[in-house]
Write an enzyme that holds these catalytic residues in place. Structure first.
Site, PDB file in Angstrom:
ATOM      1  N   GLU A   1       0.878  -1.160   0.000  1.00  0.00           N
ATOM      2  CA  GLU A   1       0.000   0.000   0.000  1.00  0.00           C
ATOM      3  C   GLU A   1       0.923   1.220   0.000  1.00  0.00           C
ATOM      4  O   GLU A   1       1.797   1.321   0.859  1.00  0.00           O
ATOM      5  CB  GLU A   1      -0.839  -0.039   1.280  1.00  0.00           C
ATOM      6  CG  GLU A   1      -1.940   0.967   1.295  1.00  0.00           C
ATOM      7  CD  GLU A   1      -2.772   0.896   2.587  1.00  0.00           C
ATOM      8  OE1 GLU A   1      -2.689  -0.127   3.302  1.00  0.00           O
ATOM      9  OE2 GLU A   1      -3.470   1.874   2.861  1.00  0.00           O
TER      10      GLU A   1
ATOM     11  N   ARG B   1       4.647 -12.469  10.134  1.00  0.00           N
ATOM     12  CA  ARG B   1       5.407 -11.288   9.751  1.00  0.00           C
ATOM     13  C   ARG B   1       6.704 -11.216  10.530  1.00  0.00           C
ATOM     14  O   ARG B   1       6.873 -11.843  11.571  1.00  0.00           O
ATOM     15  CB  ARG B   1       4.584 -10.021   9.954  1.00  0.00           C
ATOM     16  CG  ARG B   1       4.102  -9.782  11.363  1.00  0.00           C
ATOM     17  CD  ARG B   1       3.493  -8.384  11.512  1.00  0.00           C
ATOM     18  NE  ARG B   1       2.485  -8.057  10.528  1.00  0.00           N
ATOM     19  CZ  ARG B   1       2.514  -6.944   9.766  1.00  0.00           C
ATOM     20  NH1 ARG B   1       3.471  -6.069   9.898  1.00  0.00           N
ATOM     21  NH2 ARG B   1       1.566  -6.699   8.910  1.00  0.00           N
TER      22      ARG B   1
ATOM     23  N   LYS C   1       4.047   0.912   9.769  1.00  0.00           N
ATOM     24  CA  LYS C   1       4.246   2.133   8.975  1.00  0.00           C
ATOM     25  C   LYS C   1       3.659   3.340   9.690  1.00  0.00           C
ATOM     26  O   LYS C   1       4.195   4.443   9.588  1.00  0.00           O
ATOM     27  CB  LYS C   1       3.606   1.961   7.597  1.00  0.00           C
ATOM     28  CG  LYS C   1       4.506   1.173   6.659  1.00  0.00           C
ATOM     29  CD  LYS C   1       3.972   1.182   5.240  1.00  0.00           C
ATOM     30  CE  LYS C   1       2.847   0.190   5.096  1.00  0.00           C
ATOM     31  NZ  LYS C   1       2.401   0.047   3.708  1.00  0.00           N
TER      32      LYS C   1
HETATM   33  P1  ATP Z   1       1.738  -1.839   8.179  1.00  0.00           P
HETATM   34  O1  ATP Z   1       0.875  -2.730   9.024  1.00  0.00           O
HETATM   35  O2  ATP Z   1       3.006  -1.423   8.796  1.00  0.00           O
HETATM   36  O3  ATP Z   1       0.987  -0.687   7.560  1.00  0.00           O
HETATM   37  P2  ATP Z   1       1.181  -3.388   5.928  1.00  0.00           P
HETATM   38  O4  ATP Z   1       1.116  -4.836   6.103  1.00  0.00           O
HETATM   39  O5  ATP Z   1      -0.127  -2.709   5.871  1.00  0.00           O
HETATM   40  O6  ATP Z   1       2.169  -2.769   6.978  1.00  0.00           O
HETATM   41  P3  ATP Z   1       1.578  -3.297   3.131  1.00  0.00           P
HETATM   42  O7  ATP Z   1       2.095  -2.196   2.304  1.00  0.00           O
HETATM   43  O8  ATP Z   1       0.136  -3.638   3.029  1.00  0.00           O
HETATM   44  O9  ATP Z   1       1.967  -2.979   4.626  1.00  0.00           O
HETATM   45  O10 ATP Z   1       2.452  -4.585   2.928  1.00  0.00           O
HETATM   46  C1  ATP Z   1       2.738  -5.153   1.679  1.00  0.00           C
HETATM   47  C2  ATP Z   1       3.043  -6.589   1.866  1.00  0.00           C
HETATM   48  O11 ATP Z   1       4.135  -6.762   2.762  1.00  0.00           O
HETATM   49  C3  ATP Z   1       1.856  -7.312   2.474  1.00  0.00           C
HETATM   50  O12 ATP Z   1       1.681  -8.527   1.779  1.00  0.00           O
HETATM   51  C4  ATP Z   1       2.261  -7.553   3.892  1.00  0.00           C
HETATM   52  O13 ATP Z   1       1.677  -8.725   4.376  1.00  0.00           O
HETATM   53  C5  ATP Z   1       3.779  -7.644   3.798  1.00  0.00           C
HETATM   54  N1  ATP Z   1       4.394  -7.222   5.053  1.00  0.00           N
HETATM   55  C6  ATP Z   1       4.195  -6.065   5.717  1.00  0.00           C
HETATM   56  N2  ATP Z   1       4.875  -6.047   6.870  1.00  0.00           N
HETATM   57  C7  ATP Z   1       5.528  -7.222   6.963  1.00  0.00           C
HETATM   58  C8  ATP Z   1       6.400  -7.808   7.929  1.00  0.00           C
HETATM   59  N3  ATP Z   1       6.735  -7.178   9.056  1.00  0.00           N
HETATM   60  N4  ATP Z   1       6.890  -9.044   7.675  1.00  0.00           N
HETATM   61  C9  ATP Z   1       6.563  -9.681   6.544  1.00  0.00           C
HETATM   62  N5  ATP Z   1       5.747  -9.200   5.602  1.00  0.00           N
HETATM   63  C10 ATP Z   1       5.229  -7.974   5.793  1.00  0.00           C
HETATM   64 MG    MG Z   2      -1.508  -3.946   4.417  1.00  0.00          MG
END
Ligand code: ATP
Ligand code: MG
Length: 568
Positions: free
Chosen positions: A37, A264, A274
């Protein structure tokens, strides 16, 4: 890209894929996607997901991995993030070829899908407020209550949904909900919202839309449109999987990807959300998303981490189904291991103490040969200038040394690396403060190169620079951003920001560096002998005025920790 790692990893996801290939599911295709995102910069947790998704595509014949921006929430998104995300993925060594997609490209298609659900009687426009929807939803222990709008006719719903799209309603006045089951034990199945009204300009579609699909609705359909076979996400989406499957089943789409969840990455002494990282940037606790203390890809890059070391880290932590926290020392171990092989050695004195070699001729200087990397003789040698006035590290001298201190002290002989044995014969102090400001030493001309001809041993080897030849530069030392191992463990009185490390950055502005370092360009990484690995900062350095970031110290705490980890 070069892959030095030889054994291909194995984990539960790779097992699932191997089985699918064996049964010729998806006609033997492996097609994954990485769906960020664009509401922040990528961090080391994303790197885990990138290595997994792009890695699976690379490992399997004909495998593909898409980059898809999941840009369905325009209020938090920005083109700056879209650009940084692409450059970070490329830098990590992965490529999506011509498969760059945006969920927003599917807005028309997604709208059609929603209309289809409405027509099937599977979705309805609901006028309850956000607060009321929450109340009606019930809890894990209590079933939810049907919305009074749940029984609207299909025609009424179609007309209302069209009006939503046409901008006839105010933000928040109504939503489109899937009609599933308000008593489902899974809260995600209790008539989830699939479209909401948002009067905001989208960075790609402008003002064309004022209704936007929710993540759950857009994601599965986007996966299906792109022909994804394995839709890999993190564990918090496990409970959303029934909804993922419900939407695709109800729409009867041909391609029904399999959602697979993994744990994760959580890393000690840092945060990975984020939202929290954005707070640190906005409130000025760090200098930006690429502050070398940040766990972001751009921060790590600026700090001196290499793509190889990050990929290697991701491979070592592996992929599993259970949440855990990885020790940040393992990440440090990976870059240290890489740089030990690759980084040229140099000498730099961070906190200088002047040393005068009394018996060295005043107008004399010489070039001494030094190895660029003792671990790799093929990296050759260089000349380091030596003269009568030198700088050594202040902490390498103690006037009254305790028992185990073997470095310089009055009357004691030590080796100057690649140079000579010297003995301290005098100490000069500041008259007012009493602080030692200068040492007088004598050198033994018979020990040129740092070796005695009579077998005389010394217990310490010090790094040094020639005062007249060295140049002054700024060196930044970094420590953990947080003092607490898990800063996410907030409580009633403390937020994660209360655990910020007040000394996460130490700026040393009068370091004395070996002259060869004046040629260093942004991104170059060296080992400063006895001190650690240092990288030329790419933002704050100027021509022949490099600023150095300490990537990592030499001492490996991971080696120690890993000894105590029981092996399976
Ligand atoms: P945040 O919760 O910090 O906003 P997010 O999961 O919403 O992070 P995205 O941009 O949606 O962030 O993530 C893109 C991809 O990366 C998704 O498939 C997510 O599952 C994966 N991802 C995000 N954070 C992690 C992590 N700490 N470890 C492994 N994969 C991750
Ligand atoms: Mg996400």
């Amino acid at each position: 890209m070069s892959r030095t790692e030889s054994v291909s990893p194995s984990d539960f996801i790779r097992n699932i894929i191997a089985n699918d290939l064996e049964s010729n599911k998806n006609e033997g295709r492996v097609h994954t996607r990485f769906p960020p995102e664009p509401n922040g910069y990528l961090h080391i947790g994303h790197a885990k997901s990138i290595c997994l998704n792009f890695g699976l595509a690379a490992e399997n014949k004909g495998g593909l991995c898409n980059l898809r921006f999941d840009d369905t929430n325009p209020s938090k998104e920005d083109v700056e993030y879209i650009e940084s995300i692409q450059s970070d993925i490329r830098w990590l060594g992965f490529d999506w070829d011509d498969r760059l997609f945006y969920a927003s490209d599917y807005f028309e298609n997604l709208y059609e899908c929603a209309v289809k659900l409405v027509k099937k009687g599977n979705a309805y426009v609901c006028d309850l407020s956000v607060e009321e929807i929450k109340q009606y939803r019930g809890t894990l222990k209590e079933p939810g209550k049907n919305s009074p709008y749940r029984t609207r006719s299909i025609d009424e719903n179609l007309a209302l949904f069209e009006s939503m799209r046409a901008g006839e309603f105010e933000d928040g006045s109504c939503v489109l909900r899937a009609k599933i089951d308000m008593s489902s034990p899974n809260l995600n199945m209790r008539d989830p919202v699939i479209y909401r009204i948002l009067e905001v300009t989208h960075h790609r579609t402008g003002t064309r839309w004022c209704i936007y699909p929710t993540y759950d609705f857009a994601h599965c359909i986007s996966d299906s449109i792109e022909g994804i076979t394995h839709s890999i996400c993190t564990l918090e989406f496990e409970d959303h999987r029934p909804l993922y499957d419900w939407i695709l089943d109800e729409l009867g789409l041909d391609c029904h990807p399999q959602q697979i969840e993994f744990a994760r990455l959580n890393l000690s002494y840092t945060v990975m959300s984020k939202r929290k990282l954005l707070k640190l940037v906005e409130e000025g606790h760090v200098t930006g998303w690429d502050d070398p203390r940040m766990p972001t890809i751009s921060g790590l890059r600026r700090r001196g981490y290499t793509p190889e070391s990050i990929r290697n880290f991701c491979e070592r932590i592996g992929v599993a189904k259970r949440e855990s926290q990885v020790d940040i020392a393992l990440l440090e171990h990976c870059i240290r291991e890489y740089l030990n092989r690759k980084a040229p050695r140099m000498m730099a004195v961070l906190r200088p103490l002047r040393v005068i070699i009394d018996n060295y001729p005043e107008d004399h200087e010489e070039e001494l040969e030094a190895l660029n990397n003792p671990e790799d003789p093929s990296m050759g040698t260089r000349n380091v200038p030596f003269s009568r006035v030198l700088h050594i590290e202040r902490e390498d001298f103690l006037e009254d040394p305790p028992k185990k201190f073997f470095r310089l002290a009055p009357g004691r002989e030590v080796r100057l690396r690649y140079a000579y044995y010297i003995t301290c014969v005098g100490v000069v102090r500041d008259e007012q403060t009493g602080e030692v400001v200068e040492l007088h030493c004598v050198y033994d001309p018979e020990t040129r190169g740092g070796w005695s001809t009579d077998g005389r041993k010394v217990k310490a080897t010090l790094h040094w620079v020639s005062a007249a030849h060295s140049f002054q530069a700024e060196v930044r030392l970094f420590n953990h951003l947080f003092t607490k191992e898990n800063p996410d463990e907030e409580n009633k009185t403390q937020s994660f920001k209360d655990f910020l490390n007040p000394i996460s950055l130490e700026r040393l502005t009068s370091c004395c560096l070996e002259p060869a370092l004046a040629e260093a360009s942004p991104g170059d990484i060296y080992q400063f002998e006895r001190l650690g690995y240092f990288c030329v900062d790419s933002n704050d350095s100027s021509d022949r005025k490099p600023v150095f970031n300490r990537t990592v110290t030499l001492r490996d705490t991971w080696a120690k920790i890993s000894k105590n980890i029981p092996r399976p």
